[in-house]
Write an enzyme that holds these catalytic residues in place. Sequence first.
Site, PDB file in Angstrom:
ATOM      1  N   CYS A 122       0.151   4.474  -4.043  1.00 55.56           N
ATOM      2  CA  CYS A 122      -1.032   4.013  -3.323  1.00 55.56           C
ATOM      3  C   CYS A 122      -2.171   5.035  -3.275  1.00 55.56           C
ATOM      4  CB  CYS A 122      -0.640   3.516  -1.934  1.00 55.56           C
ATOM      5  SG  CYS A 122      -1.880   2.362  -1.279  1.00 55.56           S
TER       6      CYS A 122
ATOM      7  N   GLU B 242       4.659  -0.381  -2.369  1.00 58.28           N
ATOM      8  CA  GLU B 242       4.997   0.746  -1.494  1.00 58.28           C
ATOM      9  C   GLU B 242       5.742   0.192  -0.256  1.00 58.28           C
ATOM     10  OE1 GLU B 242       1.366   2.344   0.103  1.00 58.28           O
ATOM     11  OE2 GLU B 242       2.309   4.168   0.874  1.00 58.28           O
TER      12      GLU B 242
ATOM     13  N   LYS C   5       5.456  10.626  -2.059  1.00 55.50           N
ATOM     14  CA  LYS C   5       3.990  10.503  -2.034  1.00 55.50           C
ATOM     15  C   LYS C   5       3.325  11.820  -1.628  1.00 55.50           C
ATOM     16  CE  LYS C   5       0.469   7.330  -0.125  1.00 55.50           C
ATOM     17  NZ  LYS C   5       0.304   6.147   0.758  1.00 55.50           N
TER      18      LYS C   5
HETATM   19  C1  ACM Z   1      -2.089   3.655   1.331  1.00 54.81           C
HETATM   20  O1  ACM Z   1      -1.954   4.739   0.781  1.00 54.81           O
HETATM   21  N1  ACM Z   1      -1.051   2.928   1.688  1.00 54.81           N
HETATM   22  C2  ACM Z   1      -3.432   3.119   1.608  1.00 54.81           C
END
Ligand code: ACM
Length: 267
Positions: free
Chosen positions: A146, A38, A109
């Site tokens: 993530c 990420e 995301k």
């Molecule tokens: C995250 O979502 N970077 C912990």
Amino acid sequence: MRASYLQFSPSYLEPDRNRARVAEMIQGVETDLLVLPELFTSGYFFQSQDDLAEVAEPVPEGPTTDALRHWADDLNATVVAGLPEQEADLVYNSAAVASPAGEVAVYRKVHLFYQENDLFATGDLGFPVLEVEADGTSYRLGVMVCFDWYFPEAARTLAVKGADVIAHPSNLVLPHCPDSMPVRARENHVFTITANRTGREQREDEILQFIGQSEICDPDGNILQRAGAEDKGVGTVEVDPAEARDRHINQYNDVLADRRPDMYTLA
Ligand code: ACM
């Protein structure tokens, strides 16, 4: 096919340097699917919205998409990588997917973690499943980023949409994900590839320590390969996406077909 994660410690606000380091690390790598962490271009713990604005870029017009296309072509592999995506006046925590044929897809995301909520817009494109070619056969690649792991609905949505393999660019700080992804893999009968980062970043007196431990899991929930907490490098495993297609765990039970959505109502 060969599936890989790349684990390293990106330098904060240094996208040119981070792209150059990845270019060096993938020299000679033989793979069909490469997953990077990420926000691999930018670092994670932004000091301000201005810092984020400095490194956010459009997809597919920006320099990172150019690099991903170039790497996909060079490696003859699909490359999935996290980056801050600028669209109009919003910035998304996104993952771009570049194929050797030059196609580019993007995932934004959905579940933002901690102070990401002050910086990024929440993803608005849903969870993508892409048809991908490798070794002359095709498989279906899903993408999440993530903290999406914390919400079983993310991996489940990808699996129900037909994903055989889930690419999972990450910047993990909580300790639980490496032991949870085998569960996500098993309960959905998919392969998962988590590419995490290492190192630490500081904002005022708060330090975030990234936990490494990138890993590849199979549809039975076995960890095929896991990196160390501080390792830097590429981990590669041979996987057969066809193993994810038959979701039976015995002659009676198919983990997706046996779901009972009619019983999952809140009424
Ligand atoms: C995250 O979502 N970077 C912990």
